[in-house]
Design an enzyme around this catalytic site. Sequence first.
Site, mmCIF file in Angstrom:
data_model
loop_
_atom_site.group_PDB
_atom_site.id
_atom_site.type_symbol
_atom_site.label_atom_id
_atom_site.label_comp_id
_atom_site.label_asym_id
_atom_site.label_seq_id
_atom_site.Cartn_x
_atom_site.Cartn_y
_atom_site.Cartn_z
ATOM 1 N N SER A 1 0.825 -1.209 0.000
ATOM 2 C CA SER A 1 0.000 0.000 0.000
ATOM 3 C C SER A 1 0.853 1.250 0.000
ATOM 4 C CB SER A 1 -0.865 -0.029 1.258
ATOM 5 O OG SER A 1 -1.378 1.245 1.518
ATOM 6 N N TYR B 1 -1.088 -0.283 10.227
ATOM 7 C CA TYR B 1 -1.362 -0.968 8.960
ATOM 8 C C TYR B 1 -0.159 -0.833 8.024
ATOM 9 C CZ TYR B 1 -3.262 -1.490 4.245
ATOM 10 O OH TYR B 1 -3.445 -1.841 2.925
ATOM 11 N N LYS C 1 2.521 -3.734 6.485
ATOM 12 C CA LYS C 1 2.803 -3.947 5.059
ATOM 13 C C LYS C 1 4.299 -3.810 4.772
ATOM 14 C CE LYS C 1 -1.116 -4.962 3.205
ATOM 15 N NZ LYS C 1 -1.313 -6.229 2.494
#
Length: 326
Positions: A116, A140, A144
């Site tokens: 992302s 988050y 990643k």
Amino acid sequence: MNVLVVGGAGYIGSHICKNLAANGWKPVVYDNLSRGDRRFVLWGPLVEGDIRDRGKLQETILKYRPVATIHLAAFAYVGESNEDPRIYYNNNVVGSLTLIDALSANGNLPMVFSSSCTVYGNQSNLPLTESHPVAPINPYGNSKLTVENILADYRRAYGFPSTTLRYFNAVGADPDMETGESHNPEPHLIPIILEVAYGDKPHLTVFGNDYPTPDGSCVRDYIHVSDIARAHVLVLEELLKDNAKPLYNLGTGVGYSVLEIVRAVEKVAKVQVPVEFAPRRAGDPATLYADASLIQDHLGWKPEYMELEYIIDTAWRWFKKERIGS
Ligand code: UDP
């Protein structure tokens, strides 16, 4: 030839399965259905399993003998990751490592990994190229980036083949209306605005109007999900020929503010969308938009859907179809 699509019952995964099937591949979906939906597994078999279950992964690999894997299974909500980082590290990091080790133990099966743009964090020098420094500002993004680092180390040490795709904001729905976005509750901007447009919610809460952007709201690069899907198939094919780079951005190169998105939805849905302003949401960078020229120059991919109102129209048609069907 089978391709294992891990997380293939989800929004982006289901569009990828459609694209794989259209290009002669046989998608085998592996998904624990915690966020995915079996209704969207339409182009091949579904194996219900968790990425932390090494035994089930092994059984699935032996049964279907995939030539490669596309890995999308992850929790992907910035706000939720701030509130409960444990589930992000457990699912996204521990789960991905279990999967990578299973693929590595079965002859280094190549992987396309879904990452992302959130890994970039706050940057002043835009648009973002793959060589920008990475500095995530939410759990988050940290999860990643950790998996990206694992893949880079495994490539160097064990020759494990992988390509990471850093998506910008995936939006829209399959123009044929075979699949689309369906979460409950909806965490993402465009589906929430559509809920307001449909009359389900009284207003959109805009997180922050004091960002250093032209209208004070956050700017993002909204890319049609079918363009993201097409890139996966292309990258997978090149990865199998040993011709893919380890990392590509996937975006349109154009940034829109939250308020510009509201106005575009108003045009498409032909209704007014009331907004209320609230404080900034923790973990939101002010502006993110891509320089996606690496994948364009190297693999010839470029977004087919560049018109924002068309992109939103696909999301709106899908939203209404889901409502009428439910
Ligand atoms: N956003 C907002 N209100 C909402 C949901 C999102 O203002 O109810 C903003 C959010 O702060 C971000 C942008 O919309 O700037 C896109 O958010 P989304 O959650 O869709 O994707 P993200 O960029 O977090 O992956």
